[in-house]
Design a protein around this motif. Structure first.
Motif, PDB file in Angstrom:
ATOM      1  N   PHE A  88      -1.148 -19.605 -17.748  1.00  0.00           N
ATOM      2  CA  PHE A  88      -0.343 -19.577 -16.520  1.00  0.00           C
ATOM      3  C   PHE A  88      -1.115 -18.838 -15.435  1.00  0.00           C
ATOM      4  N   PRO A  89      -0.856 -19.219 -14.175  1.00  0.00           N
ATOM      5  CA  PRO A  89      -1.450 -18.415 -13.105  1.00  0.00           C
ATOM      6  C   PRO A  89      -0.817 -17.021 -13.111  1.00  0.00           C
ATOM      7  N   ALA A  90      -1.632 -15.990 -12.912  1.00  0.00           N
ATOM      8  CA  ALA A  90      -1.123 -14.620 -12.958  1.00  0.00           C
ATOM      9  C   ALA A  90       0.032 -14.426 -11.979  1.00  0.00           C
ATOM     10  N   SER A  91      -0.060 -15.094 -10.828  1.00  0.00           N
ATOM     11  CA  SER A  91       0.966 -14.886  -9.803  1.00  0.00           C
ATOM     12  C   SER A  91       2.363 -15.275 -10.289  1.00  0.00           C
ATOM     13  N   GLU A  92       2.429 -16.062 -11.376  1.00  0.00           N
ATOM     14  CA  GLU A  92       3.757 -16.453 -11.848  1.00  0.00           C
ATOM     15  C   GLU A  92       4.377 -15.452 -12.811  1.00  0.00           C
ATOM     16  N   VAL A  93       3.571 -14.523 -13.297  1.00  0.00           N
ATOM     17  CA  VAL A  93       4.146 -13.595 -14.277  1.00  0.00           C
ATOM     18  C   VAL A  93       4.093 -12.133 -13.832  1.00  0.00           C
ATOM     19  N   LEU A  94       3.546 -11.878 -12.640  1.00  0.00           N
ATOM     20  CA  LEU A  94       3.519 -10.482 -12.182  1.00  0.00           C
ATOM     21  C   LEU A  94       4.881 -10.123 -11.585  1.00  0.00           C
ATOM     22  N   PHE A  95       5.152  -8.832 -11.539  1.00  0.00           N
ATOM     23  CA  PHE A  95       6.400  -8.374 -10.937  1.00  0.00           C
ATOM     24  C   PHE A  95       6.435  -8.731  -9.445  1.00  0.00           C
ATOM     25  N   ASP A  96       7.641  -8.978  -8.927  1.00  0.00           N
ATOM     26  CA  ASP A  96       7.796  -9.343  -7.514  1.00  0.00           C
ATOM     27  C   ASP A  96       7.153  -8.325  -6.582  1.00  0.00           C
ATOM     28  N   ASN A  97       7.321  -7.034  -6.923  1.00  0.00           N
ATOM     29  CA  ASN A  97       6.779  -6.019  -6.004  1.00  0.00           C
ATOM     30  C   ASN A  97       5.248  -6.057  -6.001  1.00  0.00           C
ATOM     31  N   CYS A  98       4.636  -6.378  -7.160  1.00  0.00           N
ATOM     32  CA  CYS A  98       3.172  -6.472  -7.210  1.00  0.00           C
ATOM     33  C   CYS A  98       2.683  -7.606  -6.328  1.00  0.00           C
ATOM     34  N   LEU A  99       3.460  -8.696  -6.274  1.00  0.00           N
ATOM     35  CA  LEU A  99       3.029  -9.852  -5.488  1.00  0.00           C
ATOM     36  C   LEU A  99       2.985  -9.546  -3.995  1.00  0.00           C
ATOM     37  N   GLY A 100       3.735  -8.517  -3.583  1.00  0.00           N
ATOM     38  CA  GLY A 100       3.737  -8.169  -2.162  1.00  0.00           C
ATOM     39  C   GLY A 100       2.932  -6.912  -1.870  1.00  0.00           C
ATOM     40  N   CYS A 101       2.139  -6.460  -2.847  1.00  0.00           N
ATOM     41  CA  CYS A 101       1.498  -5.149  -2.712  1.00  0.00           C
ATOM     42  C   CYS A 101       0.365  -5.149  -1.685  1.00  0.00           C
ATOM     43  N   GLU A 102       0.460  -4.235  -0.750  1.00  0.00           N
ATOM     44  CA  GLU A 102      -0.563  -4.130   0.294  1.00  0.00           C
ATOM     45  C   GLU A 102      -1.679  -3.161  -0.083  1.00  0.00           C
ATOM     46  N   PHE A 103      -1.389  -2.260  -1.003  1.00  0.00           N
ATOM     47  CA  PHE A 103      -2.363  -1.217  -1.346  1.00  0.00           C
ATOM     48  C   PHE A 103      -2.603  -1.143  -2.853  1.00  0.00           C
ATOM     49  N   PRO A 104      -3.199  -2.189  -3.429  1.00  0.00           N
ATOM     50  CA  PRO A 104      -3.399  -2.174  -4.885  1.00  0.00           C
ATOM     51  C   PRO A 104      -4.388  -1.091  -5.335  1.00  0.00           C
ATOM     52  N   THR A 105      -5.300  -0.717  -4.445  1.00  0.00           N
ATOM     53  CA  THR A 105      -6.261   0.334  -4.790  1.00  0.00           C
ATOM     54  C   THR A 105      -5.706   1.659  -4.291  1.00  0.00           C
ATOM     55  N   PRO A 106      -5.720   2.677  -5.148  1.00  0.00           N
ATOM     56  CA  PRO A 106      -5.165   3.972  -4.706  1.00  0.00           C
ATOM     57  C   PRO A 106      -5.770   4.428  -3.380  1.00  0.00           C
ATOM     58  N   ARG A 107      -4.941   4.976  -2.520  1.00  0.00           N
ATOM     59  CA  ARG A 107      -5.400   5.468  -1.226  1.00  0.00           C
ATOM     60  C   ARG A 107      -5.993   6.859  -1.370  1.00  0.00           C
TER      61      ARG A 107
ATOM     62  N   TYR B  48      -7.499   9.536  -4.212  1.00  0.00           N
ATOM     63  CA  TYR B  48      -7.924   9.686  -5.605  1.00  0.00           C
ATOM     64  C   TYR B  48      -9.076  10.673  -5.681  1.00  0.00           C
ATOM     65  N   ASP B  49      -9.318  11.191  -6.882  1.00  0.00           N
ATOM     66  CA  ASP B  49     -10.499  12.005  -7.110  1.00  0.00           C
ATOM     67  C   ASP B  49     -11.540  11.201  -7.856  1.00  0.00           C
ATOM     68  N   ILE B  50     -11.028  10.346  -8.764  1.00  0.00           N
ATOM     69  CA  ILE B  50     -11.922   9.469  -9.524  1.00  0.00           C
ATOM     70  C   ILE B  50     -11.352   8.070  -9.387  1.00  0.00           C
ATOM     71  N   LEU B  51     -12.184   7.113  -9.054  1.00  0.00           N
ATOM     72  CA  LEU B  51     -11.712   5.732  -9.027  1.00  0.00           C
ATOM     73  C   LEU B  51     -12.408   5.008 -10.162  1.00  0.00           C
ATOM     74  N   LEU B  52     -11.614   4.413 -11.060  1.00  0.00           N
ATOM     75  CA  LEU B  52     -12.192   3.901 -12.299  1.00  0.00           C
ATOM     76  C   LEU B  52     -12.925   2.568 -12.160  1.00  0.00           C
ATOM     77  N   ASP B  53     -12.751   1.901 -11.032  1.00  0.00           N
ATOM     78  CA  ASP B  53     -13.393   0.593 -10.894  1.00  0.00           C
ATOM     79  C   ASP B  53     -13.547   0.283  -9.413  1.00  0.00           C
ATOM     80  N   GLU B  54     -14.134  -0.875  -9.137  1.00  0.00           N
ATOM     81  CA  GLU B  54     -14.286  -1.303  -7.743  1.00  0.00           C
ATOM     82  C   GLU B  54     -12.918  -1.570  -7.124  1.00  0.00           C
TER      83      GLU B  54
END
Ligand code: SF4
Ligand code: SF4
Lengths: 168, 316
Positions: free
Chosen positions: B142-161, B163-169
């Protein structure tokens, strides 16, 4: 007997509703700032200005004292509308109380509208101590708005009979 | 990411930079995780990162003493910023271990698509934009967009604003407001009486367990107004009138603090669509006062800040 006298001689009314007018009239609860709008309402009275008798007034130290909870409780108690009135921007006795009030009331009004409460029921105004005429105008306009949207049945419950008290 | 998380946490604990860490470990049920709060380096190997790390762990910050390391997705990091703005958390007492997040999986949506109960599913694997669900040896994509939570689909800031350590790009945000706010839009289209009726019916089910309040990092009052007895604002019995007042006031209390993490709605045992209230609060803060939650730790909170001229069209 619709009233009784208790042991210390205070008259208690039991289950009396204020004169039930045949025609429904809006009931408005006003939270007025003591430094401005309350005095403005006073001036309207002493100058014998006419305005609808729909409003019941609670004096507050500042429009910033009004908690959104007061507004919701008033509606639950059966008031048809709530008016919060304070000093004009820049004139707050406590410098910033009315600015804070403005944000809270704006959010409350818009949010309750989204939830399904008519925006006419939540009103705010800036009325200074000298603006008796503005005060009577506001009460008249707000009352007209409430007449348009009708009685507040928001919290009534058909099944349980009584979710709402009658505001007096 | 998981390996890096474990080694970073181990180092932080060993160097004494943090006293304890708040993260996720595998839950007791399939496809779940559960919060792990520990100061023991030996527990660190239990820490996980997967598409099921739904909880907003910042709710535990206010009750945890000492210097704390915390695993945070985008929304969680904004909750932490909001707590800093409210002086509930000191920045120097937290080490934020940020996860660039591409959304968490809503099992209810997976169940609906796969037509099976979660216990009957063998595996759910996410790879980029695809989710592969294995049921009885059979794989469905399935496309991920069909199984993610509604709030995730509208998320404007998926990367922490923050942080001290960022684990990935960092992850590029792809918010789709229309999809994320489908439920809200259908409410907006109704006449007001029908909307009120909708909420009245929803809140007739509320059992006032206060799970919504307890999972919410923005609900940090030590004494909640619902527990006041003098005056008693709302009755403790779950009547819809009082339930609705409770939730409306709660929404107003979290205005400018709610990051649309979706925890309240997930926690509700009777499935009241709480996010349809709290999300609107985020929208209003932005529309009326241009306030985005949790993006600036120096900014005053929504109801403390003001502009000389604003919202005047709502006032007589
Ligand atoms: S109100 Fe709900 S969505 Fe908002 S921060 Fe609290 S738990 Fe998260
Ligand atoms: S989690 Fe749901 S049932 Fe529990 S108090 Fe909140 S709205 Fe009511």
């Amino acid at each position: 007997m619709p009233f009784s006298v208790c042991s210390i001689g205070i008259l208690h009314f039991t289950g009396v509703k204020l004169k039930q007018a045949k025609e429904w009239e809006p009931k408005l609860l006003g939270f007025l700032c003591r430094w401005c709008s309350y005095a403005g309402a006073d001036l309207a009275g002493t100058s014998r200005k006419k305005y609808p008798a729909s409003i019941r007034i609670i004096k507050v130290p500042c429009s910033g004292r009004v908690d959104p909870l007061f507004i919701l409780k008033a509606l639950q108690m059966g008031f048809d509308g709530v008016l919060v009135s304070g000093c004009h921007p820049g004139d707050c006795h406590y410098q910033t109380g009315n600015y804070r009030a403005r944000r809270r009331i704006a959010i409350t009004k818009k949010f309750l509208e989204y939830a399904g409460i008519e925006p006419e029921r939540i009103q705010a105004s800036w009325v200074s101590a000298s603006e008796a005429v503005k005060f009577t105008g506001v009460v008249t306009e707000v009352t007209k708005g409430l007449e348009r949207v009708g009685a507040n049945k928001l919290f009534t419950d058909e099944r349980q009979g009584d979710g709402t008290a009658t505001a007096q | 990411m998981e390996q890096r998380l474990r080694s970073e946490v181990k180092a932080l604990l060993e160097q004494g930079k943090i006293d304890r860490v708040i993260g996720f470990e595998p839950g007791s049920l399939k496809f779940t995780t559960t919060p792990l709060i520990t100061s023991d380096g030996g527990d660190v190997d239990h820490l996980v990162i997967n598409p099921f790390i739904v909880n907003n762990l910042s709710v535990y910050l206010t009750g945890t003493s000492g210097r704390v390391g915390i695993v945070a997705k985008g929304c969680d990091s904004r909750s932490i910023v909001s707590l800093i703005q409210d002086n509930k958390v000191l920045r120097e007492n937290v080490v934020i271990i940020g996860i660039p997040c591409s959304g968490v999986i809503d099992l209810t949506k997976v169940e609906r698509l796969a037509g099976k109960d979660r216990d009957e599913l063998d595996d759910i694997v996410r790879q980029g934009d695809k989710i592969t669900v294995t049921v009885g040896g059979e794989r469905k994509e399935f496309p991920a967009s069909e199984v993610l939570f509604d709030n995730c689909l509208g998320c404007e800031f998926p990367t922490p604003r923050e942080y001290d350590i960022l684990l990935d790009e960092p992850v590029t945000p792809t918010p789709d407001k229309a999809i994320s706010e489908q439920k809200l839009d259908s409410l907006r289209e109704m006449p007001p009486e029908q909307r009120w009726q909708f909420w009245k019916e929803e809140f007739s089910r509320c059992i006032r367990c206060y799970a919504c309040r307890n999972v919410c990092p923005a609900c940090f009052c030590e004494r909640c107004f619902v527990e006041e007895s003098e005056p008693q604002w709302v009755l403790p019995v779950p009547r819809w009138q009082d339930n609705l007042i409770f939730q409306v006031i709660r929404s107003i209390h979290v205005a400018g603090r709610c990051t649309d993490c979706g925890e309240c709605e997930r926690a509700c045992p009777v499935n009241i669509p709480l996010r349809s209230l709290t999300r609107e609060m985020c929208n209003l803060a932005e529309e009326l006062f241009n306030y985005k939650v949790g993006i600036d730790k120096e900014a005053p909170p929504l109801f403390v800040a003001y502009e000389l001229e604003e919202a005047e069209d709502l006032i007589r």
